[in-house]
Design an enzyme around this catalytic site. Structure first.
Site, PDB file in Angstrom:
ATOM      1  N   CYS A  77     -18.267  75.635  -7.898  1.00 22.13           N
ATOM      2  CA  CYS A  77     -17.088  75.449  -7.039  1.00 22.13           C
ATOM      3  C   CYS A  77     -15.821  75.376  -7.907  1.00 22.13           C
ATOM      4  O   CYS A  77     -15.482  76.331  -8.579  1.00 22.13           O
ATOM      5  CB  CYS A  77     -17.279  74.225  -6.129  1.00 22.13           C
ATOM      6  SG  CYS A  77     -16.080  74.145  -4.781  1.00 22.13           S
ATOM      7  N   HIS A 175     -22.000  75.814  -3.302  1.00 20.95           N
ATOM      8  CA  HIS A 175     -22.680  74.621  -3.809  1.00 20.95           C
ATOM      9  C   HIS A 175     -24.187  74.840  -3.746  1.00 20.95           C
ATOM     10  O   HIS A 175     -24.793  74.673  -2.688  1.00 20.95           O
ATOM     11  CB  HIS A 175     -22.308  73.401  -2.963  1.00 20.95           C
ATOM     12  CG  HIS A 175     -20.920  72.927  -3.197  1.00 20.95           C
ATOM     13  ND1 HIS A 175     -20.585  72.042  -4.202  1.00 20.95           N
ATOM     14  CD2 HIS A 175     -19.759  73.226  -2.566  1.00 20.95           C
ATOM     15  CE1 HIS A 175     -19.282  71.807  -4.179  1.00 20.95           C
ATOM     16  NE2 HIS A 175     -18.759  72.524  -3.192  1.00 20.95           N
ATOM     17  N   GLU A 177     -26.472  72.966  -4.778  1.00 19.15           N
ATOM     18  CA  GLU A 177     -27.137  71.694  -4.472  1.00 19.15           C
ATOM     19  C   GLU A 177     -27.101  71.364  -2.980  1.00 19.15           C
ATOM     20  O   GLU A 177     -27.801  70.465  -2.525  1.00 19.15           O
ATOM     21  CB  GLU A 177     -26.522  70.560  -5.306  1.00 19.15           C
ATOM     22  CG  GLU A 177     -25.178  70.032  -4.840  1.00 19.15           C
ATOM     23  CD  GLU A 177     -23.966  70.894  -5.197  1.00 19.15           C
ATOM     24  OE1 GLU A 177     -22.843  70.428  -4.942  1.00 19.15           O
ATOM     25  OE2 GLU A 177     -24.131  72.017  -5.728  1.00 19.15           O
TER      26      GLU A 177
END
Length: 195
Positions: A77, A175, A177
């Protein structure tokens, strides 16, 4: 394998640490230049505003360390955006790893882009076992225009580079994650990349 997540006060580092743990690895949070240099893999997260994030990097000297790293590094990001030459956000000079600039989305689209969007034109081992047009999770108001370092693309008003690669450096606008099984696979692929 030693995995270091750069801790400079501008990242959702705990969620990345947990994502790495789910893959069966441990990651260390560190702002120590020597520890970062000795890592096998480095994750450079970022959430927030580009100008203040760069100020934090400069205050610790990490702005000089990161571009010199030789092992695989992935920016996530804002981390990816800070690896570029310049960002329109706060008129910020970046680390100059990727030879491109960061632009603000224009007024024809809702800003920030929040939610799931597709990645296409996948061109890297980072995307092994990831299908074309898979969905990933994004939250951002600024983007990298299509450029020569592009290894994945997303469309949101314009086509833009949603992932970058140059030498040992990688960057993803999304992202991993927070991107379910697709993000997990991308992180797993990164951790398998040989330096």
């Amino acid at each position: 394998m030693k995995i270091v997540i750069i801790d400079y006060g501008a990242g959702n580092i705990q969620s990345i640490k947990f994502a790495v743990q789910r893959l069966g690895y441990e990651a260390v949070l560190s702002s120590n230049a020597e520890e970062i240099k000795k890592a096998d893999k480095v994750i450079f997260p970022g959430v927030g505003e580009a100008g203040s994030a760069m100020r934090m990097l400069r205050s610790t000297g990490l702005d000089k360390v990161i571009p010199t790293l030789k092992q695989p590094v992935i920016g996530i990001c804002l981390g990816m955006q800070l690896m570029c030459n310049h960002s329109e956000e706060g008129n910020t000079t970046g680390l100059g790893i990727f030879n491109t600039d960061v632009k603000r989305f224009d007024k024809t689209v809702k800003v920030p882009q929040i939610g799931w969007n597709q990645i296409t034109n996948l061109e890297s081992h980072l995307f092994d076992n990831v299908a074309e047009s898979e969905y990933v999770y994004l939250v951002h108001s600024y983007y990298v225009p299509e450029c020569s370092d592009e290894i994945a693309r997303t469309e949101y008003g314009v086509n833009y580079s949603t992932a970058l690669h140059r030498d040992n450096f990688y960057g993803v606008q999304f992202h991993p994650e927070k991107s379910s099984k697709t993000g997990e696979q991308i992180l797993r692929n990164f951790l398998k990349i040989e330096s």
